[in-house]
Design a protein around this motif. Sequence first.
Motif, PDB file in Angstrom:
ATOM      1  N   LEU A  44       0.800  -1.233   0.000  1.00  0.00           N
ATOM      2  CA  LEU A  44       0.000   0.000   0.000  1.00  0.00           C
ATOM      3  C   LEU A  44       0.835   1.286   0.000  1.00  0.00           C
ATOM      4  CD1 LEU A  44      -2.160  -2.202   0.748  1.00  0.00           C
ATOM      5  CD2 LEU A  44      -3.231  -0.496   2.182  1.00  0.00           C
ATOM      6  N   ARG A  47      -1.929   3.092  -3.439  1.00  0.00           N
ATOM      7  CA  ARG A  47      -3.162   2.403  -3.076  1.00  0.00           C
ATOM      8  C   ARG A  47      -4.354   3.204  -3.595  1.00  0.00           C
ATOM      9  NH1 ARG A  47      -4.996   6.055  -0.659  1.00  0.00           N
ATOM     10  NH2 ARG A  47      -6.922   4.910  -0.444  1.00  0.00           N
ATOM     11  N   GLY A  48      -5.558   2.620  -3.424  1.00  0.00           N
ATOM     12  CA  GLY A  48      -6.744   3.238  -3.999  1.00  0.00           C
ATOM     13  C   GLY A  48      -6.907   2.658  -5.398  1.00  0.00           C
ATOM     14  N   ALA A  49      -8.125   2.205  -5.703  1.00  0.00           N
ATOM     15  CA  ALA A  49      -8.315   1.401  -6.922  1.00  0.00           C
ATOM     16  C   ALA A  49      -7.781   2.063  -8.203  1.00  0.00           C
ATOM     17  CB  ALA A  49      -9.795   1.026  -7.051  1.00  0.00           C
ATOM     18  N   PRO A  50      -8.167   3.310  -8.518  1.00  0.00           N
ATOM     19  CA  PRO A  50      -7.675   3.875  -9.789  1.00  0.00           C
ATOM     20  C   PRO A  50      -6.150   4.052  -9.800  1.00  0.00           C
ATOM     21  CG  PRO A  50      -9.627   5.050  -9.033  1.00  0.00           C
ATOM     22  CD  PRO A  50      -9.177   4.187  -7.891  1.00  0.00           C
ATOM     23  N   CYS A 175     -12.336   5.814   4.496  1.00  0.00           N
ATOM     24  CA  CYS A 175     -11.070   5.486   3.825  1.00  0.00           C
ATOM     25  C   CYS A 175     -10.574   6.717   3.052  1.00  0.00           C
ATOM     26  CB  CYS A 175     -11.229   4.282   2.904  1.00  0.00           C
ATOM     27  SG  CYS A 175      -9.651   3.592   2.342  1.00  0.00           S
ATOM     28  N   ALA A 181      -5.725   8.580  -4.071  1.00  0.00           N
ATOM     29  CA  ALA A 181      -6.148   7.232  -4.491  1.00  0.00           C
ATOM     30  C   ALA A 181      -6.294   7.163  -6.007  1.00  0.00           C
ATOM     31  CB  ALA A 181      -7.479   6.881  -3.827  1.00  0.00           C
ATOM     32  N   THR A 182      -5.974   8.256  -6.676  1.00  0.00           N
ATOM     33  CA  THR A 182      -6.146   8.349  -8.132  1.00  0.00           C
ATOM     34  C   THR A 182      -4.950   9.136  -8.699  1.00  0.00           C
ATOM     35  OG1 THR A 182      -7.328  10.446  -8.023  1.00  0.00           O
ATOM     36  CG2 THR A 182      -8.678   8.446  -7.842  1.00  0.00           C
ATOM     37  N   GLY A 253     -15.692   5.825  -2.144  1.00  0.00           N
ATOM     38  CA  GLY A 253     -15.205   5.302  -3.417  1.00  0.00           C
ATOM     39  C   GLY A 253     -15.577   3.832  -3.556  1.00  0.00           C
ATOM     40  N   ALA A 254     -14.937   3.153  -4.491  1.00  0.00           N
ATOM     41  CA  ALA A 254     -15.225   1.734  -4.705  1.00  0.00           C
ATOM     42  C   ALA A 254     -13.990   1.041  -5.249  1.00  0.00           C
ATOM     43  CB  ALA A 254     -16.364   1.568  -5.699  1.00  0.00           C
ATOM     44  N   ASP A 255     -13.867  -0.220  -4.905  1.00  0.00           N
ATOM     45  CA  ASP A 255     -12.791  -1.052  -5.461  1.00  0.00           C
ATOM     46  C   ASP A 255     -13.299  -1.964  -6.562  1.00  0.00           C
ATOM     47  OD1 ASP A 255     -11.742  -0.291  -2.635  1.00  0.00           O
ATOM     48  OD2 ASP A 255     -10.028  -0.898  -3.856  1.00  0.00           O
ATOM     49  N   ASN A 265     -15.831  -1.870  -1.113  1.00  0.00           N
ATOM     50  CA  ASN A 265     -14.966  -0.743  -0.763  1.00  0.00           C
ATOM     51  C   ASN A 265     -14.333  -1.080   0.590  1.00  0.00           C
ATOM     52  OD1 ASN A 265     -13.917   1.925  -1.388  1.00  0.00           O
ATOM     53  ND2 ASN A 265     -15.124   2.663   0.347  1.00  0.00           N
ATOM     54  N   PHE A 333     -11.797  -5.386   2.821  1.00  0.00           N
ATOM     55  CA  PHE A 333     -12.934  -4.752   2.132  1.00  0.00           C
ATOM     56  C   PHE A 333     -14.234  -5.408   2.579  1.00  0.00           C
ATOM     57  CE2 PHE A 333      -9.176  -4.395  -0.458  1.00  0.00           C
ATOM     58  CZ  PHE A 333      -9.157  -3.043  -0.757  1.00  0.00           C
TER      59      PHE A 333
HETATM   60  O1  MRU Z   1      -6.680  -0.661   0.788  1.00  0.00           O
HETATM   61  P1  MRU Z   1      -6.799   0.633   0.021  1.00  0.00           P
HETATM   62  O2  MRU Z   1      -6.261   1.801   0.760  1.00  0.00           O
HETATM   63  O3  MRU Z   1      -6.250   0.497  -1.383  1.00  0.00           O
HETATM   64  O4  MRU Z   1      -8.366   0.839  -0.123  1.00  0.00           O
HETATM   65  C1  MRU Z   1      -8.832   1.960  -0.818  1.00  0.00           C
HETATM   66  C2  MRU Z   1     -10.295   2.094  -0.849  1.00  0.00           C
HETATM   67  O5  MRU Z   1     -11.023   1.274  -0.315  1.00  0.00           O
HETATM   68  C3  MRU Z   1     -10.846   3.228  -1.650  1.00  0.00           C
HETATM   69  O6  MRU Z   1     -12.020   3.703  -1.089  1.00  0.00           O
HETATM   70  C4  MRU Z   1     -11.153   2.743  -3.076  1.00  0.00           C
HETATM   71  O7  MRU Z   1     -10.041   2.095  -3.623  1.00  0.00           O
HETATM   72  C5  MRU Z   1     -11.573   3.838  -3.966  1.00  0.00           C
HETATM   73  S1  MRU Z   1     -10.254   4.919  -4.379  1.00  0.00           S
HETATM   74  C6  MRU Z   1     -10.846   6.131  -5.412  1.00  0.00           C
END
Ligand code: MRU
Length: 364
Positions: A44, A47-50, A175, A181-182, A253-255, A265, A333
């Motif tokens: 991490l 980190r963060g999906a995008p 979170c 995260a992007t 947000g969402a994974d 998420n 998650f």
């Molecule tokens: O474990 P992480 O820190 O990668 O988790 C991140 C999240 O859960 C975020 O909310 C998600 O990835 C959306 S990021 C735009």
Amino acid sequence: MARLKTIEWQNNCARIIDQTLLPEKIHYLDITAIGQMYEAIKVLRVRGAPAIGVAAAFGLYLGVRDFDGGNGSDGGNGSGNDDIHTFLNHVDDRAAYLAAARPTAVNLFWAIDRMRKYAHHAAASSGSNADINNLKKNLLEEALRIFEEDKRMCRAIGEHGLELIKDKNCILTHCNAGGLATSEFGTALAPIYVGQEQGLSFRVFADETRPLLQGARITALELSEAGIPVTVICDNMAASVMSSGQVQACIVGADRIAANGDTANKIGTFGVAIMAAYHNIPFYVAAPSSTFDLSIPSGARIPIEERGREEVAVFCGAKKTVPDAAAVFNPSFDVTPSKLIAAIVTERGLIYPPYAENIAKMLA
Ligand code: MRU
């Protein structure tokens, strides 16, 4: 916010901010090899999906740029059929390696797959003129496109999401689904940043987000850097804060979002959605189209990452908080059923229930 760059391509390497050190240290790491990127995603640092998707795209390029196995199997200039075939096998092999870094955020697989397919397609369409150096160049260009698109997607999410909130609203988030995260603007926090540009003002409650504290360490940092008032609460305070009438909307947000809108998420998000429903507070999810996984019908099929005991049993890597004899369960998650989600904000617009139908239409 502009000061904190999640990821950039600079001097032939991917530069990331090491998020494990935030907020104490702002330290940038130059990633020059795929193994280093794998480790950075796994622990991490990025980190963060995008952001994971963008990092994986650069990581895959780093994994193939030094490929030199194309010399000679059928002529030695890196452009024979066998050489191209060997190169494409190498791309696939490195893609499979990187895909094992984390299981839940679908953007990881989306980006890797896009890169892989791009290489295969470019090789096929060049026919006998296919050349390994050109394919490598193509892959870097594709990674840079994914990076630039991510920036545009975030801004568009911000613009659409702004329709859901009003000036002076207080938003609760869980979170970190912000710029860190992007590639730039975030998803859940994007409407707040876009609103700020337009002269609107918002306040934010950031759940601290145990066990790794992305809310306290990262969301609170980037919002305060951007001059947006943010108050950190422990996760178990959210119900009490909501009942006090201070929160007008929850945005997360969402994974990974399944075809029916069920959303994975960060662990604790499901609880936030239940609390929001109890208090009649709208609960919104913000995510780019790369976070949807239409191959799975519902959230029951989303793989949930389980992480190590020490993240829970040792507070911030420093103080033991769980006796050795006790077991620890650490799912990273959870899945929020779509019936608790008032709307999903994407770069293409807002999606409302019924989700199965409207997600398919929006992403068509
Ligand atoms: O474990 P992480 O820190 O990668 O988790 C991140 C999240 O859960 C975020 O909310 C998600 O990835 C959306 S990021 C735009």
